[in-house]
Design an enzyme around this catalytic site. Structure first.
Site, PDB file in Angstrom:
ATOM      1  N   PRO A  85      15.213  -4.256 -14.519  1.00  0.00           N
ATOM      2  CA  PRO A  85      15.898  -4.341 -13.224  1.00  0.00           C
ATOM      3  C   PRO A  85      17.093  -3.391 -13.152  1.00  0.00           C
ATOM      4  O   PRO A  85      17.523  -2.993 -12.077  1.00  0.00           O
ATOM      5  CB  PRO A  85      16.376  -5.807 -13.164  1.00  0.00           C
ATOM      6  CG  PRO A  85      15.615  -6.531 -14.202  1.00  0.00           C
ATOM      7  CD  PRO A  85      15.264  -5.539 -15.257  1.00  0.00           C
ATOM      8  N   GLU A 112      16.397 -11.796 -21.933  1.00  0.00           N
ATOM      9  CA  GLU A 112      17.516 -11.110 -21.271  1.00  0.00           C
ATOM     10  C   GLU A 112      17.426  -9.600 -21.473  1.00  0.00           C
ATOM     11  O   GLU A 112      18.266  -8.856 -21.026  1.00  0.00           O
ATOM     12  CB  GLU A 112      18.853 -11.621 -21.836  1.00  0.00           C
ATOM     13  CG  GLU A 112      19.115 -13.085 -21.514  1.00  0.00           C
ATOM     14  CD  GLU A 112      18.876 -13.398 -20.042  1.00  0.00           C
ATOM     15  OE1 GLU A 112      18.043 -14.279 -19.757  1.00  0.00           O
ATOM     16  OE2 GLU A 112      19.498 -12.743 -19.189  1.00  0.00           O
ATOM     17  N   ARG A 154      -3.782   6.936 -10.424  1.00  0.00           N
ATOM     18  CA  ARG A 154      -4.484   7.338  -9.194  1.00  0.00           C
ATOM     19  C   ARG A 154      -4.191   8.803  -8.848  1.00  0.00           C
ATOM     20  O   ARG A 154      -4.887   9.410  -8.070  1.00  0.00           O
ATOM     21  CB  ARG A 154      -4.140   6.453  -8.015  1.00  0.00           C
ATOM     22  CG  ARG A 154      -2.717   6.542  -7.529  1.00  0.00           C
ATOM     23  CD  ARG A 154      -2.458   5.588  -6.381  1.00  0.00           C
ATOM     24  NE  ARG A 154      -3.085   6.018  -5.164  1.00  0.00           N
ATOM     25  CZ  ARG A 154      -2.564   6.934  -4.323  1.00  0.00           C
ATOM     26  NH1 ARG A 154      -1.419   7.519  -4.632  1.00  0.00           N
ATOM     27  NH2 ARG A 154      -3.192   7.255  -3.210  1.00  0.00           N
ATOM     28  N   ASP A 169      -0.614  10.315   1.244  1.00  0.00           N
ATOM     29  CA  ASP A 169       0.118   9.166   0.707  1.00  0.00           C
ATOM     30  C   ASP A 169       1.408   8.949   1.478  1.00  0.00           C
ATOM     31  O   ASP A 169       2.043   9.911   1.896  1.00  0.00           O
ATOM     32  CB  ASP A 169       0.516   9.451  -0.758  1.00  0.00           C
ATOM     33  CG  ASP A 169      -0.569   9.027  -1.723  1.00  0.00           C
ATOM     34  OD1 ASP A 169      -1.539   8.397  -1.279  1.00  0.00           O
ATOM     35  OD2 ASP A 169      -0.449   9.344  -2.910  1.00  0.00           O
TER      36      ASP A 169
END
Ligand SMILES: COC(=O)COc1cccc(COC(=O)c2cn[nH]c2)c1
Length: 239
Positions: A85, A112, A154, A169
């Site tokens: 994160p 953590e 992809r 895209d």
């Protein structure tokens, strides 16, 4: 391309072998190795985490185990990717960068997080990216790896049926993709926009560009700010 993933939940990565990626693996475009971090433990409990220095909730993943695992899995040409994160944003541009690499190694953190010295030590030998797939917290990096690997795979030649589909895209021209429609022409009293059935491709392209600009303005104005002025023609400005 060789992709290796180190995780305490190897079964979480099983979907990598399914569908799109399964075909890419069968064609030999990608080879995937999934490694159980616990294989590098020596203690009977196979401990991979311990309490955090400085106190605080939760546990931190031990540096010594991770260090040995990455020593064995990484090579000089490895690009080490650690989903977190606290990472810099994973973007389509970064997906294109990763698609040109020969060896990607993913370190899946849990609890953590991983002792920071693992990243600091690895950075002495290989390129390390701590990347975020969004501003929310998952339980571990495995789901993020599935997302990143799919976005990268992809882009590899031969993986997608229709190579032209990257060109349209979202984010390709820095804008969001507009709406798409297919048969029937009217569905639950909702009709396909007439312009799309006009056969006038100049008008159709113009309409699609306008839809992209409006959608980007409404949903992701931040993307518009990061585009250079020359990205917009006089018609765009008139919108
Ligand atoms: C040095 O790196 C680390 O310590 C990574 O540690 C962790 C800890 C908990 C969860 C995760 C998984 O990543 C995300 O939650 C994530 C990625 N993108 N958006 C959310 C990773």
């Amino acid at each position: 391309m060789q992709i290796d993933v180190v995780t305490i939940f190897p079964e979480y990565l099983a979907p990598l072998r399914a569908a799109l990626l399964g075909k890419a693996i069968d064609k030999g475009l990608i080879s995937v190795g999934v490694h159980d971090l616990r294989d590098w433990t020596q203690d009977v409990h196979k401990a991979v985490d311990d309490s955090p220095y400085g106190g605080g909730p939760g546990m931190v993943m031990k540096p010594d185990i991770w260090g040995q695992a990455l020593d064995d899995v990484c090579t000089d040409s490895t690009r080490l990717i650690v989903p977190t994160p606290a990472g810099r944003p994973f973007t389509q541009a970064l997906a294109h960068e990763y698609a040109s690499e020969s060896h990607l190694v993913f370190a899946c953190g849990r609890y953590e997080g991983i002792d920071q010295r693992v990243v600091d030590d690895a950075a002495r030998r290989v390129r390390v990216d701590e990347v975020s797939i969004g501003d929310y917290v998952l339980v571990g990096g495995e789901v993020a790896v599935l997302a990143i690997v799919e976005a990268v795979a992809r882009l590899l030649p031969g993986v997608l049926g229709n190579p032209k589909s990257h060109a349209e895209d979202s984010f390709q021209d820095g804008l969001l993709e507009g709406p798409s429609y297919t048969r029937p022409e009217v569905w639950r009293e909702l009709a396909v926009p007439d312009v799309l059935r006009s056969g006038n491709h100049k008008l159709i392209n113009r309409w699609r560009r306008d839809q992209s600009l409006v959608r980007t303005f409404e949903r992701r104005p931040d993307l518009l700010e990061s585009l250079p002025a020359e990205a917009f023609d006089k018609h765009d400005r008139a919108l």
